[in-house]
Design an enzyme around this catalytic site. Structure first.
Site, PDB file in Angstrom:
ATOM      1  N   LEU A 101     122.631 106.133 -26.186  1.00  0.00           N
ATOM      2  CA  LEU A 101     122.630 104.742 -27.216  1.00  0.00           C
ATOM      3  C   LEU A 101     123.824 104.286 -26.609  1.00  0.00           C
ATOM      4  O   LEU A 101     124.905 104.885 -26.355  1.00  0.00           O
ATOM      5  CB  LEU A 101     122.459 105.177 -28.526  1.00  0.00           C
ATOM      6  CG  LEU A 101     120.921 105.789 -28.992  1.00  0.00           C
ATOM      7  CD1 LEU A 101     121.554 106.071 -30.603  1.00  0.00           C
ATOM      8  CD2 LEU A 101     120.103 104.758 -28.975  1.00  0.00           C
ATOM      9  N   ASP A 102     124.114 102.773 -26.838  1.00  0.00           N
ATOM     10  CA  ASP A 102     125.149 102.278 -26.615  1.00  0.00           C
ATOM     11  C   ASP A 102     126.175 102.463 -27.692  1.00  0.00           C
ATOM     12  O   ASP A 102     125.721 103.091 -28.796  1.00  0.00           O
ATOM     13  CB  ASP A 102     125.170 100.615 -26.730  1.00  0.00           C
ATOM     14  CG  ASP A 102     124.228 100.198 -25.826  1.00  0.00           C
ATOM     15  OD1 ASP A 102     124.357 100.754 -24.433  1.00  0.00           O
ATOM     16  OD2 ASP A 102     123.642  99.071 -25.917  1.00  0.00           O
ATOM     17  N   LYS A 103     127.563 102.352 -27.545  1.00  0.00           N
ATOM     18  CA  LYS A 103     128.468 102.857 -28.477  1.00  0.00           C
ATOM     19  C   LYS A 103     128.296 102.251 -29.940  1.00  0.00           C
ATOM     20  O   LYS A 103     128.412 102.944 -30.882  1.00  0.00           O
ATOM     21  CB  LYS A 103     129.908 102.354 -28.044  1.00  0.00           C
ATOM     22  CG  LYS A 103     131.022 102.942 -28.851  1.00  0.00           C
ATOM     23  CD  LYS A 103     132.178 102.400 -28.385  1.00  0.00           C
ATOM     24  CE  LYS A 103     133.439 102.675 -29.466  1.00  0.00           C
ATOM     25  NZ  LYS A 103     134.741 102.093 -29.137  1.00  0.00           N
ATOM     26  N   ARG A 110     118.307  94.773 -26.445  1.00  0.00           N
ATOM     27  CA  ARG A 110     119.287  93.557 -26.224  1.00  0.00           C
ATOM     28  C   ARG A 110     118.941  92.405 -25.264  1.00  0.00           C
ATOM     29  O   ARG A 110     119.040  91.064 -25.666  1.00  0.00           O
ATOM     30  CB  ARG A 110     120.622  93.993 -26.366  1.00  0.00           C
ATOM     31  CG  ARG A 110     121.186  94.952 -27.079  1.00  0.00           C
ATOM     32  CD  ARG A 110     122.322  95.853 -26.498  1.00  0.00           C
ATOM     33  NE  ARG A 110     123.479  95.121 -26.827  1.00  0.00           N
ATOM     34  CZ  ARG A 110     124.816  95.437 -26.319  1.00  0.00           C
ATOM     35  NH1 ARG A 110     124.978  96.590 -25.912  1.00  0.00           N
ATOM     36  NH2 ARG A 110     125.629  94.517 -26.255  1.00  0.00           N
TER      37      ARG A 110
END
Length: 318
Positions: free
Chosen positions: A148-150, A252
């Site tokens: 997962l992205d930060k 996104r």
């Protein structure tokens, strides 16, 4: 198939290497072919042979050319694994949703990186998992199956050895690994249900940003509208998204392509004001367990920063 992490004597220490036990139903097959049919990759088999693993048939060490008979018991002990030099074990908080001898499911908070990088070498989810393994004296390293992205919160799947990682990665490549996300996107999405099937690739001149492009990798995202709202001058839509592929920044990129970027996602055109990050949370992971082949699903709650924007006191529009 029997699988176990039962400790065995090894000198003065306990042997906690990961192991699998198989029963041979039909003879006339070489050990190498049998293990390949059980999903043991050539790379894993080579590492087992030369890096401290063991392969036994009916309790005796055998080479991969050994012919098997019906009723034989095959034991494969995988070699110990050490964390890479760039992954320092650390003591950190972990919200563990599920754990067994093969894998661990963790609920990652927003603001924490999944793996170390040049900008974030410490304090990541992987550092904390490596610290857990070290504390438990588990001879394993961290194999991140889903990242997962930060600034994205939610569930992450981590395999405890390279064989389990291989099996789960194969599932992901064959669209057998499903994840559901909850997000808030800009504007009111018109259609209640639809699929986005658009290839994703790197944006020219950028090492971070991705775009929809014809020569990109296949990517599919299913979208379902859960509610539409007006909050402090922001038109937002709460959506559930199911991923069948795992491309970098897939949700996104797909939602920007659809004209509804995630709220808070300034990299892909989202506005700020209501939340300090992209409003995206991985709420469910589902797959076939690599040891039992049974379908499993894991879920976690929506975090407060997203939940407070979807409370019942917010005006809902149809």
């Amino acid at each position: 198939m029997i699988h176990s992490l039962t400790a065995m004597s090894k000198g003065d220490e306990l042997d906690r290497r990961f192991r699998l036990v198989f029963q041979v139903d039909e003879g006339g097959i070489l050990l190498r072919e049998f293990l390949h049919a059980k999903g043991i990759s050539k790379r894993t088999l080579t590492a087992t042979k030369y890096d401290g693993g063991d392969i036994r048939v009916n309790g005796f060490e055998r080479n991969v050319r050994h012919p098997l008979q019906s009723g034989d018991e095959v034991l494969i002990i995988f070699p110990s694994e050490e964390p890479s030099p760039g992954l320092l074990p650390e003591i950190g908080d972990l919200s563990i949703v599920y754990e067994d001898e093969a894998l661990i499911i963790v609920d990652k908070p927003a603001g924490q990186s999944t793996i170390p990088s040049r900008d974030h070498p410490n304090g990541t989810m992987a550092n904390a998992v490596a610290g857990k393994f070290a504390k438990e004296r588990l001879p394993a390293t961290v194999h991140v199956v889903t990242r997962l992205d930060k600034d994205t919160s939610g569930l992450i799947c981590i395999a405890k050895n390279r064989h389990i990682h291989h099996l789960l990665s194969e599932q992901m490549m064959n669209s057998g690994f499903h994840r559901q996300y909850i997000a808030l996107v800009e504007g009111h999405v018109e259609r209640d249900q639809f699929s986005i099937v658009q290839p994703i690739g790197r944006k020219d001149g950028s090492i971070i940003e991705r775009i929809v492009r014809e020569d990109g990798q296949f990517a599919r995202t299913d979208v379902e509208v859960l509610g539409r709202s007006d909050i402090k001058g922001h038109q937002l839509t709460k959506i559930a998204l199911t991923l069948y592929t795992g491309r970098t920044h897939q949700i996104r990129v797909h939602m920007r392509w659809a004209g509804h970027p995630l709220h808070g996602d300034d990299l892909y055109g989202g506005s700020h004001g209501l939340i300090g990050r992209q409003a995206l949370h991985c709420a469910m992971i589902g797959f076939l367990h690599p040891l039992t082949s049974e379908k499993v699903e894991f879920r976690c709650d929506i975090p407060l920063d997203i939940k407070r924007l979807t409370n019942t006191d917010i005006k809902q529009t149809q």
